[in-house]
Design a protein around this motif. Structure first.
Motif, PDB file in Angstrom:
ATOM      1  N   ARG A  74       1.792   5.027  -5.640  1.00  0.00           N
ATOM      2  CA  ARG A  74       1.043   6.288  -5.659  1.00  0.00           C
ATOM      3  C   ARG A  74      -0.456   6.010  -5.745  1.00  0.00           C
ATOM      4  O   ARG A  74      -0.856   4.902  -6.142  1.00  0.00           O
ATOM      5  N   PRO A  75      -1.276   7.019  -5.427  1.00  0.00           N
ATOM      6  CA  PRO A  75      -2.727   6.826  -5.563  1.00  0.00           C
ATOM      7  C   PRO A  75      -3.127   6.354  -6.971  1.00  0.00           C
ATOM      8  O   PRO A  75      -4.038   5.530  -7.105  1.00  0.00           O
ATOM      9  N   SER A  76      -2.445   6.818  -7.993  1.00  0.00           N
ATOM     10  CA  SER A  76      -2.763   6.382  -9.363  1.00  0.00           C
ATOM     11  C   SER A  76      -2.388   4.918  -9.593  1.00  0.00           C
ATOM     12  O   SER A  76      -2.831   4.318 -10.580  1.00  0.00           O
ATOM     13  N   GLU A  77      -1.592   4.338  -8.705  1.00  0.00           N
ATOM     14  CA  GLU A  77      -1.175   2.936  -8.800  1.00  0.00           C
ATOM     15  C   GLU A  77      -1.853   2.070  -7.735  1.00  0.00           C
ATOM     16  O   GLU A  77      -1.438   0.940  -7.494  1.00  0.00           O
ATOM     17  N   ARG A  78      -2.893   2.601  -7.140  1.00  0.00           N
ATOM     18  CA  ARG A  78      -3.556   1.932  -6.011  1.00  0.00           C
ATOM     19  C   ARG A  78      -3.984   0.506  -6.347  1.00  0.00           C
ATOM     20  O   ARG A  78      -3.958  -0.376  -5.496  1.00  0.00           O
TER      21      ARG A  78
ATOM     22  N   PHE B 155       0.807  -1.223   0.000  1.00  0.00           N
ATOM     23  CA  PHE B 155       0.000   0.000   0.000  1.00  0.00           C
ATOM     24  C   PHE B 155       0.839   1.271   0.000  1.00  0.00           C
ATOM     25  O   PHE B 155       0.451   2.265  -0.594  1.00  0.00           O
ATOM     26  N   VAL B 156       1.996   1.248   0.653  1.00  0.00           N
ATOM     27  CA  VAL B 156       2.720   2.515   0.848  1.00  0.00           C
ATOM     28  C   VAL B 156       3.752   2.838  -0.221  1.00  0.00           C
ATOM     29  O   VAL B 156       4.191   3.984  -0.301  1.00  0.00           O
TER      30      VAL B 156
END
Length: 187
Positions: free
Chosen positions: A118-122, A114-115
């Protein structure tokens, strides 16, 4: 090679312009640096039969390759880290048995998944978490006879060792992420 130049070489190998990649590289190399000590921890805290732990060195090259793969493809390098962790956990569960508590290592694998994206790679992090969940639900109790069966007292010590290791790794990942947040101007 002096210890100072060795340390500089390791830092250079882990370094990357992308802070998420550098974080994944650092985590991978910390795991690599700790793997040789695991048989000693077993000897001191569990018992003298450490031979099954030698199987875990099969995953060392995977962790060590994370920075190299990241230089070729940043996403692939970051994906390799939690996948190597999941594979290592599966191998450990077979070697020691699930009574060792080694499946707890799936927790930092999910956290790392998760960490380091990036948000675009969630979706990648969700897929890694899903894989870890599937590994636990489908394989827990289905690894067959472990390479070595330990006594109930040894398994209790094993659980303590693995819980401490998982907690330490999870805290380390948290500290790295807190550093990233602080670099971005978070308070």
């Amino acid at each position: 090679m002096s210890p100072s130049s060795l340390w500089q070489s390791i830092k250079a190998y882990a370094a990357h312009d992308d802070p998420l990649v550098a974080t994944a590289n650092t985590i991978a190399l910390v795991v690599v640096s700790n793997q040789p000590f695991y048989p000693l921890y077993l000897y001191w805290l569990v018992g003298p039969d450490v031979a099954p732990s030698y199987w875990l060195f099969l995953s060392t090259p995977l962790f060590a390759a994370v920075p190299a793969i990241s230089r070729l493809n940043t996403v692939a390098g970051r994906v390799l880290l939690p996948l190597a962790g999941i594979a290592n956990t599966m191998l450990s569960a077979k070697a020691f048995g699930v009574a060792s508590g080694v499946e707890m290592f799936l927790i930092p694998c999910v956290l790392i998944g998760f960490v380091v994206f990036r948000p675009s790679e969630r979706i990648i992090g969700l897929a890694i978490a899903g894989l870890a969940f599937l590994v636990f639900t489908m394989l827990h109790g289905n690894y067959g006879q472990p390479v070595h069966v330990y006594t109930p007292e040894e398994y209790a010590s094993f659980v303590k060792l693995n819980a401490t290791s998982v907690g330490t790794l999870t805290a380390f990942v948290g500290l790295l992420v807190a550093g990233l947040i602080s670099q971005r101007g978070g308070t």
